[in-house]
Design a protein around this motif. Structure first.
Motif, PDB file in Angstrom:
ATOM      1  N   ALA A 183       0.822  -1.215   0.000  1.00 48.02           N
ATOM      2  CA  ALA A 183       0.000   0.000   0.000  1.00 48.02           C
ATOM      3  C   ALA A 183       0.854   1.262   0.000  1.00 48.02           C
ATOM      4  CB  ALA A 183      -0.935  -0.014   1.216  1.00 48.02           C
ATOM      5  N   ASN A 184       2.103   1.125   0.403  1.00 49.55           N
ATOM      6  CA  ASN A 184       2.984   2.286   0.410  1.00 49.55           C
ATOM      7  C   ASN A 184       3.243   2.814  -1.005  1.00 49.55           C
ATOM      8  OD1 ASN A 184       5.018   4.125   1.651  1.00 49.55           O
ATOM      9  ND2 ASN A 184       6.440   2.888   0.475  1.00 49.55           N
ATOM     10  N   ILE A 185       3.243   1.928  -1.988  1.00 52.96           N
ATOM     11  CA  ILE A 185       3.557   2.358  -3.355  1.00 52.96           C
ATOM     12  C   ILE A 185       2.482   3.292  -3.909  1.00 52.96           C
ATOM     13  CG2 ILE A 185       4.151   1.596  -5.678  1.00 52.96           C
ATOM     14  CD1 ILE A 185       6.213   0.771  -3.597  1.00 52.96           C
ATOM     15  N   PRO A 186       1.194   2.887  -3.912  1.00 48.76           N
ATOM     16  CA  PRO A 186       0.187   3.824  -4.427  1.00 48.76           C
ATOM     17  C   PRO A 186       0.083   5.101  -3.591  1.00 48.76           C
ATOM     18  CG  PRO A 186      -0.859   1.912  -3.419  1.00 48.76           C
ATOM     19  CD  PRO A 186       0.590   1.590  -3.562  1.00 48.76           C
ATOM     20  N   LEU A 187       0.299   4.989  -2.285  1.00 47.25           N
ATOM     21  CA  LEU A 187       0.294   6.197  -1.454  1.00 47.25           C
ATOM     22  C   LEU A 187       1.413   7.138  -1.860  1.00 47.25           C
ATOM     23  CD1 LEU A 187      -0.416   4.937   2.183  1.00 47.25           C
ATOM     24  CD2 LEU A 187      -1.859   6.440   0.807  1.00 47.25           C
ATOM     25  N   SER A 188       2.583   6.579  -2.135  1.00 46.02           N
ATOM     26  CA  SER A 188       3.736   7.403  -2.499  1.00 46.02           C
ATOM     27  C   SER A 188       3.469   8.208  -3.755  1.00 46.02           C
ATOM     28  CB  SER A 188       4.965   6.520  -2.704  1.00 46.02           C
ATOM     29  OG  SER A 188       5.352   5.901  -1.500  1.00 46.02           O
ATOM     30  N   TYR A 189       2.879   7.568  -4.763  1.00 43.42           N
ATOM     31  CA  TYR A 189       2.594   8.273  -6.008  1.00 43.42           C
ATOM     32  C   TYR A 189       1.520   9.340  -5.807  1.00 43.42           C
ATOM     33  CZ  TYR A 189       5.615   5.534  -9.020  1.00 43.42           C
ATOM     34  OH  TYR A 189       6.721   4.974  -9.627  1.00 43.42           O
ATOM     35  N   GLU A 190       0.510   9.035  -4.979  1.00 40.63           N
ATOM     36  CA  GLU A 190      -0.530  10.035  -4.709  1.00 40.63           C
ATOM     37  C   GLU A 190       0.043  11.232  -3.962  1.00 40.63           C
ATOM     38  OE1 GLU A 190      -4.671  10.455  -2.117  1.00 40.63           O
ATOM     39  OE2 GLU A 190      -4.193   8.540  -3.071  1.00 40.63           O
ATOM     40  N   PHE A 191       0.849  10.961  -2.939  1.00 41.49           N
ATOM     41  CA  PHE A 191       1.432  12.056  -2.165  1.00 41.49           C
ATOM     42  C   PHE A 191       2.360  12.913  -3.021  1.00 41.49           C
ATOM     43  CE2 PHE A 191       1.058   9.564   2.096  1.00 41.49           C
ATOM     44  CZ  PHE A 191      -0.307   9.792   2.084  1.00 41.49           C
ATOM     45  N   LYS A 192       3.124  12.252  -3.885  1.00 38.22           N
ATOM     46  CA  LYS A 192       4.027  12.993  -4.762  1.00 38.22           C
ATOM     47  C   LYS A 192       3.247  13.872  -5.728  1.00 38.22           C
ATOM     48  CE  LYS A 192       7.769  12.270  -8.116  1.00 38.22           C
ATOM     49  NZ  LYS A 192       8.585  11.254  -8.838  1.00 38.22           N
ATOM     50  N   GLU A 193       2.177  13.314  -6.306  1.00 42.95           N
ATOM     51  CA  GLU A 193       1.362  14.046  -7.271  1.00 42.95           C
ATOM     52  C   GLU A 193       0.675  15.242  -6.622  1.00 42.95           C
ATOM     53  OE1 GLU A 193      -2.635  12.640  -9.284  1.00 42.95           O
ATOM     54  OE2 GLU A 193      -0.916  11.778 -10.342  1.00 42.95           O
ATOM     55  N   ASP A 194       0.236  15.084  -5.373  1.00 42.48           N
ATOM     56  CA  ASP A 194      -0.526  16.134  -4.690  1.00 42.48           C
ATOM     57  C   ASP A 194       0.343  17.025  -3.803  1.00 42.48           C
ATOM     58  OD1 ASP A 194      -2.726  15.074  -5.917  1.00 42.48           O
ATOM     59  OD2 ASP A 194      -3.475  14.020  -4.154  1.00 42.48           O
ATOM     60  N   GLY A 195       1.648  16.773  -3.780  1.00 43.03           N
ATOM     61  CA  GLY A 195       2.535  17.592  -2.976  1.00 43.03           C
ATOM     62  C   GLY A 195       2.338  17.424  -1.478  1.00 43.03           C
ATOM     63  N   VAL A 196       1.926  16.244  -1.049  1.00 43.88           N
ATOM     64  CA  VAL A 196       1.670  15.981   0.369  1.00 43.88           C
ATOM     65  C   VAL A 196       2.989  15.689   1.083  1.00 43.88           C
ATOM     66  CG1 VAL A 196       0.550  14.428   2.013  1.00 43.88           C
ATOM     67  CG2 VAL A 196      -0.644  15.111  -0.077  1.00 43.88           C
ATOM     68  N   THR A 197       3.268  16.422   2.148  1.00 45.70           N
ATOM     69  CA  THR A 197       4.510  16.217   2.899  1.00 45.70           C
ATOM     70  C   THR A 197       4.277  15.934   4.377  1.00 45.70           C
ATOM     71  OG1 THR A 197       4.713  18.608   3.233  1.00 45.70           O
ATOM     72  CG2 THR A 197       5.855  17.664   1.326  1.00 45.70           C
ATOM     73  N   THR A 198       3.045  16.150   4.844  1.00 43.56           N
ATOM     74  CA  THR A 198       2.684  15.808   6.217  1.00 43.56           C
ATOM     75  C   THR A 198       1.421  14.954   6.182  1.00 43.56           C
ATOM     76  OG1 THR A 198       1.373  17.838   6.472  1.00 43.56           O
ATOM     77  CG2 THR A 198       3.685  17.934   7.160  1.00 43.56           C
ATOM     78  N   GLN A 199       1.131  14.287   7.284  1.00 42.89           N
ATOM     79  CA  GLN A 199      -0.012  13.368   7.311  1.00 42.89           C
ATOM     80  C   GLN A 199      -1.305  14.084   6.936  1.00 42.89           C
ATOM     81  OE1 GLN A 199      -1.835  11.930  11.052  1.00 42.89           O
ATOM     82  NE2 GLN A 199      -1.212   9.893  10.378  1.00 42.89           N
TER      83      GLN A 199
END
Length: 231
Positions: A1-17
């Motif tokens: 599950a870390n892989i799809p989360l990583s791509y979503e966070f990268k795409e959306d600029g998410v750096t904190t929870q």
């Protein structure tokens, strides 16, 4: 599950929870999970009866071509008779844009060494002295990098590991490819992970749907976030 989360966070600029997630790459997650199930050595209906030791044994015996694990697996594989030139690592590809430049996933970053604040001052000092010894003394460094085969945090190139998976991970980090960071500290709770795992198992066994996985992934993130941040 870390892989799809990583791509979503990268795409959306998410750096904190984040309080919520979208599950943008859940279709990709489904594709790789379906591939795991389709080409598994085990019938999906029997997955709950299998253990990590079973997977380790099947891989070491050549019954499986791949299995998902980390650098720490080498000690068990070596005990099972495998040689350094029989193992290697590759990224988990899910069909995301730009993943041809993706490197390996980088560890379980939620794992930490802690000193108990309720212990006596003498015990706390002894614990800190021991940890310092582990990462600075020749004997401690040898124990970490050679005897245990761990990935070591030392900047010097003089520390070499006997673990071929560690050496491959080091080479991957120097390749220029973008390694996938561990987002485990961003996950709202252990319960979120547990419920996601249960939903994935039910889907695999045919007793649940992928929509249940989506709900556990996306909807339950908000639930667990709210629980963790309740006053």
């Amino acid at each position: 599950a870390n892989i799809p989360l990583s791509y979503e966070f990268k795409e959306d600029g998410v750096t904190t929870q984040p309080e919520t997630i979208k599950g943008t790459y859940l279709p990709n997650f489904k594709n790789i999970f379906d591939l795991y199930l389709k080409d598994s050595t085990t019938a999906p209906s029997q997955l709950s009866s299998k253990t990590g030791n079973d997977a380790n044994s099947e891989f070491a015996l050549g019954e499986a071509a791949f299995y998902q694990n980390g650098t720490w697996a080498w000690a068990d594989l070596q005990k099972a008779g495998m040689k350094p030139d029989q193992v290697g690592m590759l990224p988990i590809y899910i069909g995301a844009k730009g993943e041809e430049n993706q490197g390996l996933a980088t560890a379980s970053s939620e794992n930490c060494l802690c000193v108990n604040a309720k212990a006596s001052e003498a015990d706390q000092k002894a614990s800190k002295d021991f940890l310092n010894w582990v990462v600075t003394s020749d004997e401690g460094i040898k124990a970490l990098s050679e005897d245990m085969g761990f990935t070591t945090p030392f900047k010097t190139d003089k520390v070499k590991s006997d673990n071929p998976l560690v050496e491959e991970a080091v080479e991957d980090s120097k390749s220029g490819k973008q390694q996938v960071a561990g987002n485990f500290t961003m996950m709202p709770s252990e319960e979120w992970q547990n419920q996601l795992g249960q939903a994935m198992l039910a889907y695999a066994q045919g007793t649940g749907s992928w929509d249940d996985v989506r709900k556990a992934f996306v909807d339950n993130w908000k639930t667990e976030y709210d629980n963790a941040h309740a006053n």
